[in-house]
Scaffold this active site. Structure first.
Site, mmCIF file in Angstrom:
data_model
loop_
_atom_site.group_PDB
_atom_site.id
_atom_site.type_symbol
_atom_site.label_atom_id
_atom_site.label_comp_id
_atom_site.label_asym_id
_atom_site.label_seq_id
_atom_site.Cartn_x
_atom_site.Cartn_y
_atom_site.Cartn_z
ATOM 1 N N ARG A 115 -9.252 -0.101 -0.046
ATOM 2 C CA ARG A 115 -10.280 0.874 0.589
ATOM 3 C C ARG A 115 -10.102 2.045 -0.312
ATOM 4 N NH1 ARG A 115 -11.480 3.133 6.565
ATOM 5 N NH2 ARG A 115 -13.021 4.640 5.785
ATOM 6 N N ARG A 135 -17.336 -0.078 3.971
ATOM 7 C CA ARG A 135 -16.002 -0.057 3.724
ATOM 8 C C ARG A 135 -15.292 -1.728 3.671
ATOM 9 N NH1 ARG A 135 -15.027 3.392 8.713
ATOM 10 N NH2 ARG A 135 -16.751 3.994 7.779
ATOM 11 N N ASP A 192 -11.442 -0.960 7.646
ATOM 12 C CA ASP A 192 -10.962 0.030 8.465
ATOM 13 C C ASP A 192 -10.085 -0.383 9.547
ATOM 14 O OD1 ASP A 192 -11.259 2.600 9.252
ATOM 15 O OD2 ASP A 192 -12.891 2.120 10.912
ATOM 16 N N ASP A 194 -8.334 1.329 12.565
ATOM 17 C CA ASP A 194 -8.322 2.942 13.456
ATOM 18 C C ASP A 194 -7.217 2.420 14.638
ATOM 19 O OD1 ASP A 194 -10.069 4.089 12.189
ATOM 20 O OD2 ASP A 194 -11.677 3.602 13.485
#
Length: 143
Positions: free
Chosen positions: A83, A92, A95, A97
């Site tokens: 990334r 992307r 990801d 989170d």
């Protein structure tokens, strides 16, 4: 061990394979155990909409890492998977989170818990409801 919930997404390359690889790398981490993962859903991009649809999922983990170290472990996995952060909300490869860590509420320069936008993102809430409906409801109850 603490419980934490992650939201994972990808929309370039081979998103389902990248999500599977991210889960594998999380599970291989010496301080992280993946205890549940949702199905993958397809969603429209959020924020910046002129890009391919996303594949999204959620994972529930147990960890002995404090929140900021868990965040760094997730960022390390993103980097190791290739990334590169070019633009906010842009396309992307992966990801990861950190959505919630136990029921901890914090707001620092590096990390806000629970995730600042989780309660308004169906691509976070829908997979989260599958593996931890009580966590999704808690996120909504804060707003």
């Amino acid at each position: 061990m603490a419980r934490a919930w992650l939201s994972l997404g990808a929309n370039i390359g081979d998103p389902p394979a990248q999500l599977a690889e991210a889960i594998r790398l999380l599970a291989d981490h010496e301080h992280i155990e993946v205890v549940a993962q949702s199905a993958i859903i397809r969603t429209k991009a959020w924020g910046k909409t002129d890009q391919p649809d996303f594949a999204n999922m959620a994972a529930e983990i147990e960890t002995d890492l404090p929140p900021i170290d868990l965040l760094h472990a997730c960022l390390d996995i993103e980097r190791d998977m290739g990334r590169v952060r070019h633009e906010v909300w842009g396309p992307r490869l992966i990801d990861i989170d950190l959505i919630a860590y136990e029921r901890l509420e914090m707001d620092t320069a590096k990390l806000t818990l629970p995730h600042r936008f989780a309660h308004e993102r169906d691509f976070v809430l829908e997979p989260l409801r599958e593996i931890s409906p009580q966590t999704a409801e808690w996120l909504l109850s804060l707003h």
